[in-house]
Scaffold this active site. Structure first.
Site, PDB file in Angstrom:
ATOM      1  N   SER A   1       0.029  -0.903  -3.028  1.00 29.81           N
ATOM      2  CA  SER A   1       1.235  -0.351  -3.650  1.00 29.81           C
ATOM      3  C   SER A   1       2.028   0.405  -2.596  1.00 29.81           C
ATOM      4  O   SER A   1       1.497   1.333  -1.975  1.00 29.81           O
ATOM      5  CB  SER A   1       0.877   0.644  -4.749  1.00 29.81           C
TER       6      SER A   1
ATOM      7  N   GLU B   1       3.993   5.602  -1.298  1.00 30.85           N
ATOM      8  CA  GLU B   1       2.575   5.976  -1.339  1.00 30.85           C
ATOM      9  C   GLU B   1       1.991   5.801   0.071  1.00 30.85           C
ATOM     10  O   GLU B   1       1.092   6.527   0.481  1.00 30.85           O
ATOM     11  CB  GLU B   1       1.872   5.039  -2.335  1.00 30.85           C
TER      12      GLU B   1
ATOM     13  N   ARG C   1      -2.254  10.562  -6.771  1.00 31.75           N
ATOM     14  CA  ARG C   1      -2.110  10.079  -5.388  1.00 31.75           C
ATOM     15  C   ARG C   1      -1.865  11.223  -4.400  1.00 31.75           C
ATOM     16  O   ARG C   1      -1.108  11.086  -3.430  1.00 31.75           O
ATOM     17  CB  ARG C   1      -0.956   9.069  -5.282  1.00 31.75           C
TER      18      ARG C   1
HETATM   19  P1  NAP Z   1      -0.623  -2.078 -13.999  1.00 31.30           P
HETATM   20  O1  NAP Z   1      -1.990  -1.910 -14.522  1.00 31.30           O
HETATM   21  O2  NAP Z   1       0.410  -2.628 -14.873  1.00 31.30           O
HETATM   22  O3  NAP Z   1      -0.104  -0.703 -13.426  1.00 31.30           O
HETATM   23  C1  NAP Z   1       1.230  -0.520 -13.006  1.00 31.30           C
HETATM   24  C2  NAP Z   1       1.540   0.948 -13.041  1.00 31.30           C
HETATM   25  O4  NAP Z   1       1.521   1.390 -14.403  1.00 31.30           O
HETATM   26  C3  NAP Z   1       0.553   1.785 -12.284  1.00 31.30           C
HETATM   27  O5  NAP Z   1       1.271   2.739 -11.531  1.00 31.30           O
HETATM   28  C4  NAP Z   1      -0.275   2.461 -13.349  1.00 31.30           C
HETATM   29  O6  NAP Z   1      -0.540   3.839 -13.078  1.00 31.30           O
HETATM   30  C5  NAP Z   1       0.618   2.436 -14.581  1.00 31.30           C
HETATM   31  N1  NAP Z   1      -0.227   2.200 -15.765  1.00 31.30           N
HETATM   32  C6  NAP Z   1      -0.599   0.992 -16.269  1.00 31.30           C
HETATM   33  N2  NAP Z   1      -1.357   1.166 -17.377  1.00 31.30           N
HETATM   34  C7  NAP Z   1      -1.481   2.502 -17.555  1.00 31.30           C
HETATM   35  C8  NAP Z   1      -2.162   3.307 -18.493  1.00 31.30           C
HETATM   36  N3  NAP Z   1      -2.857   2.766 -19.517  1.00 31.30           N
HETATM   37  N4  NAP Z   1      -2.091   4.648 -18.372  1.00 31.30           N
HETATM   38  C9  NAP Z   1      -1.416   5.216 -17.367  1.00 31.30           C
HETATM   39  N5  NAP Z   1      -0.744   4.505 -16.435  1.00 31.30           N
HETATM   40  C10 NAP Z   1      -0.775   3.167 -16.520  1.00 31.30           C
HETATM   41  O7  NAP Z   1      -0.691  -3.094 -12.764  1.00 31.30           O
HETATM   42  P2  NAP Z   1      -1.060  -2.943 -11.221  1.00 31.30           P
HETATM   43  O8  NAP Z   1       0.153  -2.469 -10.495  1.00 31.30           O
HETATM   44  O9  NAP Z   1      -1.690  -4.235 -10.824  1.00 31.30           O
HETATM   45  O10 NAP Z   1      -2.126  -1.818 -11.092  1.00 31.30           O
HETATM   46  C11 NAP Z   1      -3.437  -1.890 -11.582  1.00 31.30           C
HETATM   47  C12 NAP Z   1      -4.173  -0.652 -11.150  1.00 31.30           C
HETATM   48  O11 NAP Z   1      -4.521  -0.720  -9.776  1.00 31.30           O
HETATM   49  C13 NAP Z   1      -3.351   0.614 -11.297  1.00 31.30           C
HETATM   50  O12 NAP Z   1      -4.186   1.661 -11.651  1.00 31.30           O
HETATM   51  C14 NAP Z   1      -2.767   0.794  -9.923  1.00 31.30           C
HETATM   52  O13 NAP Z   1      -2.403   2.125  -9.634  1.00 31.30           O
HETATM   53  C15 NAP Z   1      -3.904   0.327  -9.067  1.00 31.30           C
HETATM   54  N6  NAP Z   1      -3.431  -0.189  -7.795  1.00 31.30           N
HETATM   55  C16 NAP Z   1      -3.394   0.661  -6.753  1.00 31.30           C
HETATM   56  C17 NAP Z   1      -2.932   0.176  -5.551  1.00 31.30           C
HETATM   57  C18 NAP Z   1      -2.842   1.079  -4.369  1.00 31.30           C
HETATM   58  O14 NAP Z   1      -2.541   0.611  -3.284  1.00 31.30           O
HETATM   59  N7  NAP Z   1      -3.021   2.351  -4.516  1.00 31.30           N
HETATM   60  C19 NAP Z   1      -2.541  -1.138  -5.373  1.00 31.30           C
HETATM   61  C20 NAP Z   1      -2.582  -1.945  -6.480  1.00 31.30           C
HETATM   62  C21 NAP Z   1      -3.023  -1.471  -7.690  1.00 31.30           C
HETATM   63  P3  NAP Z   1      -1.674   4.308 -12.069  1.00 31.30           P
HETATM   64  O15 NAP Z   1      -1.149   4.009 -10.715  1.00 31.30           O
HETATM   65  O16 NAP Z   1      -1.765   5.771 -12.340  1.00 31.30           O
HETATM   66  O17 NAP Z   1      -2.931   3.622 -12.409  1.00 31.30           O
END
Ligand code: NAP
Length: 351
Positions: A227, A323, A157
């Site tokens: 997020s 973020e 990020r």
């Molecule tokens: P999630 O998949 O359970 O992810 C929650 C957090 O755990 C995230 O920060 C994600 O890291 C980390 N994570 C989960 N599985 C992982 C793996 N296999 N390896 C490394 N890190 C892992 O549920 P979620 O919150 O709905 O997110 C789903 C994805 O969408 C994530 O990648 C999340 O970052 C992304 N997302 C981004 C935003 C945004 O506004 N930027 C909003 C919603 C969701 P990472 O963040 O590194 O992926």
């Protein structure tokens, strides 16, 4: 002028002026016009990662540079896109043309030009994995430069656009490089139901869209900026201590030996889902998302964020980092300082 329709939090802030730029030259002249009036200028895409803490006493410049050019080599697609194009629509358009590799990043709100700034990522794919180059314009000199993906210094990020190139530069276009040999990335638990042998790009795209629609609030219905906090990366020994107290803590081990812990999981363990401050609330389904529940002000959201920050720090010893970028009267402000400043005033939330 009203900022409400230019930020996905749907906050009612005001700016002195709001202008759209459809070309590099327009961006430069609007920027220089702000400078000549001695006013701060703020570059904005679709406002999907900003929090207007107060009214912005300056000129907002909306990056609306469009355009899509596709070329190819025997093994790769090269896609050149204007920074003002919508991110999700780009993925849809590429899929329709049989160009794949960005399905995991579907339905992320915002523009193409915003994606490199925070190295946007989801479900195991980040901007850095698909980026070839980023074209920027030096707004003071009007000169254009091309940065390779390496030059962008992408990390979790984060990128050079939040540091050395944070001021006085604008992203005008982004180049993507996508392998013609498509390989699905299914490492995230939510995608584990898909069979790597038979999954198609369309199926992966639809699955990601389905998950996001079921878990994340639609900004068109309830204001939010995705997020609110980044996942935290801590030393393994520290993560082990958390694991001793919370055996169910999901940990993601990084190649450098550190451990990533989901911010949403920690906030949820502090029982903060649904907590409210003024018109702001922690989303009922997904604790890492803060929502504009009922005519929230920017201050309501910062106060709620501050309450969350303190609760997580007290419970886990982890200092959550926002973020979302905080915009104050004169431009971007230090988000973590803004949060900490309010912690000293013993904020109380309702649940
Ligand atoms: P999630 O998949 O359970 O992810 C929650 C957090 O755990 C995230 O920060 C994600 O890291 C980390 N994570 C989960 N599985 C992982 C793996 N296999 N390896 C490394 N890190 C892992 O549920 P979620 O919150 O709905 O997110 C789903 C994805 O969408 C994530 O990648 C999340 O970052 C992304 N997302 C981004 C935003 C945004 O506004 N930027 C909003 C919603 C969701 P990472 O963040 O590194 O992926």
């Amino acid at each position: 002028m009203d900022l409400r329709s230019f930020n996905t939090f749907a906050l009612n802030g005001k700016a002195r002026e709001i202008h759209s730029a459809t070309s590099r030259d327009e961006l430069v002249s609007l920027w220089q016009m702000a400078k000549s009036k001695n006013l701060p200028a703020l570059l904005l895409g679709e406002g999907s990662n900003v929090l207007f803490v107060n009214n912005f006493d300056g000129i907002v410049i909306l990056n609306r540079i469009t355009g899509l050019t596709i070329t190819q080599s025997p093994h790769e697609w090269f896609v050149h896109v204007g920074a003002g194009e919508n991110w999700h629509q780009l993925i849809v358009e590429l899929m329709e043309r049989g160009i794949h590799g960005m399905e995991n990043l579907a339905l992320i709100p915002g523009t193409v030009g915003a994606a490199p700034i925070q190295n946007t990522g989801a479900y195991g794919v980040e901007m850095k994995d698909v980026c070839n180059y980023v074209d920027v314009v030096d707004l003071d000199r009007g000169e254009q430069h091309r940065l390779s993906a390496f030059d962008c210094k992408f990390s979790y990020r984060d990128s050079i656009f939040k540091h050395e190139l944070r001021n006085d530069y604008a992203i005008v276009s982004v180049g993507f490089k996508l392998n013609k040999l498509w390989k699905p990335i299914l490492t995230y638990r939510d995608l584990a139901t898909l069979d790597v042998e038979v999954v198609t790009p369309k199926k992966l795209f639809e699955t990601v869209c389905g998950i996001r629609r079921s878990k994340l609030p639609d900004p068109a219905k309830i204001g939010n900026a995705g997020s609110f906090f980044k996942a935290s990366t801590v030393a393994k020994e520290f993560a082990d201590q958390i694991k001793d107290r919370y055996p169910d803590c999901p940990e993601y081990h990084q190649i450098d030996g550190t451990v990533k812990i989901a911010a949403g999981w920690m906030i949820d363990r502090c029982n903060l889902k649904g907590s409210r401050f003024g018109g702001a609330a922690v989303h009922d389904e997904h604790a890492v998302v803060l929502v504009n529940k009922n005519n929230a002000t920017g201050e309501d959201i910062v106060n709620l964020a501050s309450f969350i920050h303190k609760a997580v720090l007290d419970e886990f010893g982890v200092s959550l980092e926002p973020e979302v970028r905080f915009i104050g009267t004169n431009g971007e402000m230090n988000a973590i300082e803004a949060i900490r400043r309010r912690e000293s005033s013993s904020i109380q939330c309702t649940s």
